[in-house]
Design a protein around this motif. Structure first.
Motif, PDB file in Angstrom:
ATOM      1  N   MET A  31       0.457  -1.705  -0.303  1.00  0.00           N
ATOM      2  CA  MET A  31       0.586  -0.064   0.294  1.00  0.00           C
ATOM      3  C   MET A  31       0.816   1.197  -0.269  1.00  0.00           C
ATOM      4  O   MET A  31       0.642   2.010  -0.639  1.00  0.00           O
ATOM      5  CB  MET A  31      -0.903  -0.290   1.083  1.00  0.00           C
ATOM      6  N   THR A  32       2.244   1.151  -0.001  1.00  0.00           N
ATOM      7  CA  THR A  32       3.138   2.645   0.602  1.00  0.00           C
ATOM      8  C   THR A  32       3.533   2.868  -0.438  1.00  0.00           C
ATOM      9  O   THR A  32       3.515   3.747  -1.324  1.00  0.00           O
ATOM     10  CB  THR A  32       3.813   2.159   1.924  1.00  0.00           C
ATOM     11  N   LEU A  33       3.761   1.114  -2.110  1.00  0.00           N
ATOM     12  CA  LEU A  33       4.092   1.421  -2.652  1.00  0.00           C
ATOM     13  C   LEU A  33       3.113   2.397  -3.898  1.00  0.00           C
ATOM     14  O   LEU A  33       2.807   3.001  -4.536  1.00  0.00           O
ATOM     15  CB  LEU A  33       4.461   0.576  -3.642  1.00  0.00           C
ATOM     16  N   CYS A  34       0.954   2.134  -3.548  1.00  0.00           N
ATOM     17  CA  CYS A  34       0.703   1.904  -4.493  1.00  0.00           C
ATOM     18  C   CYS A  34       0.402   4.353  -4.070  1.00  0.00           C
ATOM     19  O   CYS A  34       0.089   4.662  -4.843  1.00  0.00           O
ATOM     20  CB  CYS A  34      -1.190   1.443  -3.357  1.00  0.00           C
ATOM     21  N   TYR A  35       1.316   3.950  -2.551  1.00  0.00           N
ATOM     22  CA  TYR A  35       0.510   5.386  -2.051  1.00  0.00           C
ATOM     23  C   TYR A  35       1.662   6.424  -2.950  1.00  0.00           C
ATOM     24  O   TYR A  35       1.674   7.243  -3.386  1.00  0.00           O
ATOM     25  CB  TYR A  35       0.437   6.250  -0.556  1.00  0.00           C
ATOM     26  N   ARG A  36       2.954   6.170  -3.070  1.00  0.00           N
ATOM     27  CA  ARG A  36       3.897   7.022  -4.187  1.00  0.00           C
ATOM     28  C   ARG A  36       3.890   6.492  -5.697  1.00  0.00           C
ATOM     29  O   ARG A  36       4.171   7.807  -6.183  1.00  0.00           O
ATOM     30  CB  ARG A  36       5.062   6.322  -3.498  1.00  0.00           C
ATOM     31  N   ILE A  37       2.456   5.804  -6.017  1.00  0.00           N
ATOM     32  CA  ILE A  37       2.691   5.936  -7.700  1.00  0.00           C
ATOM     33  C   ILE A  37       1.492   6.453  -7.298  1.00  0.00           C
ATOM     34  O   ILE A  37       2.096   7.831  -8.288  1.00  0.00           O
ATOM     35  CB  ILE A  37       2.596   4.395  -8.213  1.00  0.00           C
ATOM     36  N   ASN A  38       0.598   6.723  -6.762  1.00  0.00           N
ATOM     37  CA  ASN A  38      -0.202   7.573  -6.764  1.00  0.00           C
ATOM     38  C   ASN A  38       0.474   8.953  -6.884  1.00  0.00           C
ATOM     39  O   ASN A  38      -0.091   9.761  -7.917  1.00  0.00           O
ATOM     40  CB  ASN A  38      -1.549   7.088  -5.152  1.00  0.00           C
ATOM     41  N   GLU A  39       1.203   9.584  -6.013  1.00  0.00           N
ATOM     42  CA  GLU A  39       1.451  10.509  -5.690  1.00  0.00           C
ATOM     43  C   GLU A  39       2.834  11.183  -6.874  1.00  0.00           C
ATOM     44  O   GLU A  39       2.319  12.155  -6.980  1.00  0.00           O
ATOM     45  CB  GLU A  39       2.440  10.770  -4.308  1.00  0.00           C
ATOM     46  N   SER A  40       3.151  10.082  -7.038  1.00  0.00           N
ATOM     47  CA  SER A  40       3.794  10.685  -8.955  1.00  0.00           C
ATOM     48  C   SER A  40       2.896  10.687  -9.755  1.00  0.00           C
ATOM     49  O   SER A  40       3.089  11.687 -10.851  1.00  0.00           O
ATOM     50  CB  SER A  40       4.407   9.613  -9.130  1.00  0.00           C
TER      51      SER A  40
END
Length: 211
Positions: A199-208
């Motif tokens: 989910m942290t990876l998902c957040y970072r992709i979403n932010e990018s």
């Protein structure tokens, strides 16, 4: 000494050990804190502060001897001790953990695997015959066990934790998402939440994508 060291510093030690192992395999004999910081994407001052917590390892102007520093960090982590561990749960996750982890390099010896499934009990995993959960008590009475690796569904953990604790096992590598500390305050637990990492990876992709 370890009790006086902050947990953030301790959690960085395995990363130092991993990078130093890679440098050693490349034939690097000595490295400065600036060079190590560049490789690890850290700062030289952070590295010096962390290592100074355990005494001096380097020599000013000459850097750190890679093999010696790796060995010393390994000793600090206890990798030379080889603690005996059992694995509970030989389903897909348990099989993956047992198959792909090099336990001996991380300070452990996997001595037994347990599962409740009749289809799994009696089969082999990593050269170990999987035993029934009913055999845990006997096995732990006959062998010194330092830690248990829990690869179980959350709702299966409580009775097994109670049994393990009664047998004197208080150290857990926990994949189950069950909060063992709620029941036993004096245990040592390393919780592994792969879903949190994803989910942290998902957040970072979403932010990018949003920037």
């Amino acid at each position: 000494m370890a009790k006086q060291i902050s947990m953030p510093v301790i959690r960085r030690l395995p990363r130092y050990h991993r990078f130093l192992s890679e440098l050693e395999s490349q034939g690097v004999e000595r490295i400065s804190s600036n060079q190590l910081a560049s490789i690890m994407r850290s700062t030289a001052s952070q590295i010096r502060q962390d290592l100074n917590c355990f005494g001096g390892f380097g020599q000013q102007g000459y850097g750190y001897p890679v093999s010696q520093l790796k060995e010393e960090i390994g000793k600090i982590l206890g990798l030379d001790k080889k603690f005996n561990a059992i694995l509970l749960g030989a389903g897909n996750l348990g099989k993956a953990v047992a198959t792909h982890m090099n336990f001996s390099r991380q300070g452990f010896e996997l001595t037994a695997v347990f599962d409740k499934s009749e289809e799994i009990v009696g089969t082999m995993l990593r050269g170990i015959t999987i035993m029934s959960d009913d055999e845990i008590e006997r096995y732990c009475h006959e062998n010194k066990i330092d830690a248990a690796f829990l690869c179980l569904p959350r709702n299966s953990v409580k009775p097994l934790i109670d049994k393990l604790y009664s047998l004197g096992i208080k150290n857990f590598w926990n994949f189950s998402h069950y909060d063992i500390k709620n029941d036993y305050k004096d245990v040592i637990v390393e919780n592994v939440h792969m879903s949190d990492s994803l989910m942290t990876l998902c957040y970072r992709i979403n932010e990018s994508y949003n920037n």
